[in-house]
Design a protein around this motif. Structure first.
Motif, PDB file in Angstrom:
ATOM      1  N   GLY A 112     -48.100 -12.788   0.389  1.00 53.41           N
ATOM      2  CA  GLY A 112     -48.350 -12.836  -1.041  1.00 53.41           C
ATOM      3  C   GLY A 112     -49.415 -11.857  -1.483  1.00 53.41           C
ATOM      4  N   CYS A 113     -50.155 -11.308  -0.528  1.00 51.04           N
ATOM      5  CA  CYS A 113     -51.198 -10.318  -0.815  1.00 51.04           C
ATOM      6  C   CYS A 113     -50.760  -8.916  -0.431  1.00 51.04           C
ATOM      7  N   GLY A 114     -49.529  -8.750  -0.005  1.00 56.85           N
ATOM      8  CA  GLY A 114     -49.026  -7.431   0.352  1.00 56.85           C
ATOM      9  C   GLY A 114     -48.647  -7.321   1.817  1.00 56.85           C
ATOM     10  N   PHE A 115     -48.300  -6.129   2.205  1.00 52.61           N
ATOM     11  CA  PHE A 115     -47.896  -5.830   3.579  1.00 52.61           C
ATOM     12  C   PHE A 115     -49.126  -5.727   4.465  1.00 52.61           C
ATOM     13  N   SER A 116     -49.077  -6.328   5.647  1.00 53.52           N
ATOM     14  CA  SER A 116     -50.205  -6.269   6.569  1.00 53.52           C
ATOM     15  C   SER A 116     -49.720  -6.077   7.993  1.00 53.52           C
ATOM     16  N   GLN A 117     -50.610  -5.571   8.818  1.00 55.24           N
ATOM     17  CA  GLN A 117     -50.316  -5.328  10.224  1.00 55.24           C
ATOM     18  C   GLN A 117     -51.216  -6.177  11.108  1.00 55.24           C
ATOM     19  N   ALA A 118     -50.756  -6.425  12.320  1.00 60.43           N
ATOM     20  CA  ALA A 118     -51.498  -7.280  13.242  1.00 60.43           C
ATOM     21  C   ALA A 118     -52.876  -6.719  13.565  1.00 60.43           C
ATOM     22  N   ALA A 119     -53.050  -5.402  13.419  1.00 62.00           N
ATOM     23  CA  ALA A 119     -54.330  -4.770  13.762  1.00 62.00           C
ATOM     24  C   ALA A 119     -55.487  -5.290  12.930  1.00 62.00           C
ATOM     25  N   VAL A 120     -55.222  -5.872  11.762  1.00 70.42           N
ATOM     26  CA  VAL A 120     -56.323  -6.361  10.936  1.00 70.42           C
ATOM     27  C   VAL A 120     -56.880  -7.681  11.459  1.00 70.42           C
ATOM     28  N   GLY A 121     -56.192  -8.311  12.384  1.00 70.95           N
ATOM     29  CA  GLY A 121     -56.627  -9.615  12.860  1.00 70.95           C
ATOM     30  C   GLY A 121     -56.152 -10.727  11.954  1.00 70.95           C
ATOM     31  N   PRO A 122     -56.527 -11.968  12.240  1.00 69.62           N
ATOM     32  CA  PRO A 122     -56.127 -13.098  11.394  1.00 69.62           C
ATOM     33  C   PRO A 122     -56.724 -12.954   9.994  1.00 69.62           C
ATOM     34  N   PHE A 123     -56.028 -13.457   8.988  1.00 68.92           N
ATOM     35  CA  PHE A 123     -56.561 -13.406   7.632  1.00 68.92           C
ATOM     36  C   PHE A 123     -55.926 -14.498   6.780  1.00 68.92           C
ATOM     37  N   TYR A 124     -56.573 -14.761   5.651  1.00 66.78           N
ATOM     38  CA  TYR A 124     -56.081 -15.743   4.686  1.00 66.78           C
ATOM     39  C   TYR A 124     -55.714 -15.031   3.405  1.00 66.78           C
ATOM     40  N   CYS A 125     -54.568 -15.403   2.827  1.00 69.51           N
ATOM     41  CA  CYS A 125     -54.128 -14.847   1.553  1.00 69.51           C
ATOM     42  C   CYS A 125     -54.197 -15.941   0.494  1.00 69.51           C
ATOM     43  N   PRO A 126     -55.090 -15.808  -0.497  1.00 69.95           N
ATOM     44  CA  PRO A 126     -55.200 -16.854  -1.519  1.00 69.95           C
ATOM     45  C   PRO A 126     -54.003 -16.916  -2.456  1.00 69.95           C
ATOM     46  N   ARG A 127     -53.233 -15.843  -2.561  1.00 70.36           N
ATOM     47  CA  ARG A 127     -52.102 -15.849  -3.497  1.00 70.36           C
ATOM     48  C   ARG A 127     -50.968 -16.754  -3.037  1.00 70.36           C
ATOM     49  N   ASP A 128     -50.772 -16.885  -1.742  1.00 71.76           N
ATOM     50  CA  ASP A 128     -49.743 -17.814  -1.261  1.00 71.76           C
ATOM     51  C   ASP A 128     -50.338 -18.961  -0.453  1.00 71.76           C
ATOM     52  N   GLU A 129     -51.692 -19.002  -0.398  1.00 73.15           N
ATOM     53  CA  GLU A 129     -52.404 -20.088   0.298  1.00 73.15           C
ATOM     54  C   GLU A 129     -51.929 -20.222   1.737  1.00 73.15           C
ATOM     55  N   LYS A 130     -51.909 -19.086   2.441  1.00 70.62           N
ATOM     56  CA  LYS A 130     -51.462 -19.078   3.834  1.00 70.62           C
ATOM     57  C   LYS A 130     -52.460 -18.352   4.724  1.00 70.62           C
ATOM     58  N   VAL A 131     -52.601 -18.873   5.930  1.00 75.33           N
ATOM     59  CA  VAL A 131     -53.304 -18.181   6.999  1.00 75.33           C
ATOM     60  C   VAL A 131     -52.256 -17.420   7.808  1.00 75.33           C
ATOM     61  N   TYR A 132     -52.540 -16.159   8.124  1.00 70.36           N
ATOM     62  CA  TYR A 132     -51.617 -15.337   8.917  1.00 70.36           C
ATOM     63  C   TYR A 132     -52.278 -15.014  10.251  1.00 70.36           C
ATOM     64  N   LEU A 133     -51.526 -15.236  11.325  1.00 68.13           N
ATOM     65  CA  LEU A 133     -52.090 -15.121  12.659  1.00 68.13           C
ATOM     66  C   LEU A 133     -51.089 -14.513  13.624  1.00 68.13           C
ATOM     67  N   ASP A 134     -51.490 -13.424  14.262  1.00 64.57           N
ATOM     68  CA  ASP A 134     -50.758 -12.877  15.395  1.00 64.57           C
ATOM     69  C   ASP A 134     -51.431 -13.427  16.641  1.00 64.57           C
ATOM     70  N   LEU A 135     -50.686 -14.178  17.440  1.00 60.15           N
ATOM     71  CA  LEU A 135     -51.271 -14.840  18.606  1.00 60.15           C
ATOM     72  C   LEU A 135     -51.877 -13.866  19.599  1.00 60.15           C
ATOM     73  N   ASP A 136     -51.442 -12.621  19.564  1.00 61.18           N
ATOM     74  CA  ASP A 136     -52.020 -11.628  20.464  1.00 61.18           C
ATOM     75  C   ASP A 136     -53.517 -11.476  20.226  1.00 61.18           C
ATOM     76  N   PHE A 137     -53.959 -11.704  18.963  1.00 59.30           N
ATOM     77  CA  PHE A 137     -55.388 -11.597  18.692  1.00 59.30           C
ATOM     78  C   PHE A 137     -56.163 -12.636  19.484  1.00 59.30           C
ATOM     79  N   LEU A 138     -55.646 -13.849  19.538  1.00 56.53           N
ATOM     80  CA  LEU A 138     -56.317 -14.887  20.315  1.00 56.53           C
ATOM     81  C   LEU A 138     -56.361 -14.527  21.794  1.00 56.53           C
ATOM     82  N   HIS A 139     -55.300 -13.910  22.269  1.00 52.35           N
ATOM     83  CA  HIS A 139     -55.257 -13.514  23.671  1.00 52.35           C
ATOM     84  C   HIS A 139     -56.251 -12.389  23.962  1.00 52.35           C
TER      85      HIS A 139
END
Length: 281
Positions: A112-139
């Motif tokens: 809801g905040c636009g196109f994003s890539q995994a390189a930015v790490g986890p993030f929250y988008c207030p426009r769709d009230e979602k957390v976005y997470l690529d599990l590779d970051f945790l690894h």
């Protein structure tokens, strides 16, 4: 971390392997993504180049992850604990807590905040009230940042949920109004205060989760503290470019991030996390 006995959240969506979807959005969400991009050394223009502007956020639904996926199960359990903790805290304040969604993705995602890539790490988008997470970051917390352990991973999730708490409390809109839609970077800037408050909220979650379910095992708190320190602006800049530029800080120093996480953990209240009126961060 003793996480297996926690309730699983039904709000985890699995976009891994689906490719970027469709979304419309802008505003502060774009600013948030740009801030995270700068933190992780990514050109924000590259990440946001496909972002449309104006209109409501629209994203297509995605299925729940398979029950056999241990990593996704862990995320679901941690998210479920944040839902239970924050629902209780909001209820005590006479407020209604709305659960966020958490989208797992790989590579890139349309939000809801636009196109994003995994390189930015986890993030929250207030426009769709979602957390976005690529599990590779945790690894990569251990291999890339030297901060491993399941409670370190839980801290990362709780930090992003902290941004959702800010959104529900109206803090996100207040920051957007104060910044005029621009990123306020620097050692004492709005961006840093936003992120340190999310760290503090992660500490609030941690202390309530421990009190309610006894989730902490020996060394867990140290794992979260190590993770908070590893993602400080000064630590990341020193690792990435060999020197520190305080004027470009977006998340706070390692010492600040640890201090505010500990403040939230030690005091356990929303009021303890007022970074915006703090004379010293």
């Amino acid at each position: 971390m003793r996480w297996r006995g926690l309730r699983s959240s039904s709000n985890v969506e699995d976009r891994r392997g689906m490719g970027p979807g469709v979304a419309i959005g802008g505003g502060l969400g774009a600013v948030v993504i740009a801030i995270v991009a700068l933190l992780f050394g990514v050109d924000p223009g590259t990440i946001l180049q496909q972002q449309p502007s104006g209109g409501p956020a629209v994203t297509s639904p995605a299925p729940a992850p398979p029950a056999s996926d241990e990593d996704a199960l862990f995320v679901s359990k941690v998210l479920g604990s944040t839902e239970d903790v924050w629902s209780g805290i909001f209820q005590q304040r006479g407020l209604q807590y709305t659960d966020p969604k958490l989208d797992l993705f790989t590579g890139a995602v349309q939000t809801g905040c636009g196109f994003s890539q995994a390189a930015v790490g986890p993030f929250y988008c207030p426009r769709d009230e979602k957390v976005y997470l690529d599990l590779d970051f945790l690894h990569q917390l251990q291999s890339r940042l030297g901060a491993g352990g399941d409670f370190a991973e839980a801290y990362i999730i709780a930090h992003e949920v902290g941004h959702h708490v800010q959104d529900l409390l109206g803090i996100t809109r207040q920051v957007e109004a104060a910044s005029g839609g621009r990123s306020e970077t620097g050692a004492g800037g709005l961006s840093v205060r936003v992120e340190l408050q999310a760290d503090c909220f992660a500490g609030v979650w941690a202390t309530h989760a421990e009190a309610r379910w006894k989730v902490l095992e020996p060394g867990d708190l140290e794992e979260a503290i190590d993770a908070a320190g590893a993602v400080g602006d000064d630590a990341l800049q020193r690792q990435g470019q060999g020197y520190v530029v305080p004027d470009s800080f977006t998340h706070g120093t390692s010492a600040q991030r640890v201090r505010w996480f500990r403040r939230g953990y030690d005091q356990g209240t929303i009021d303890a996390c007022d970074t915006f009126n703090a004379a010293e961060l």
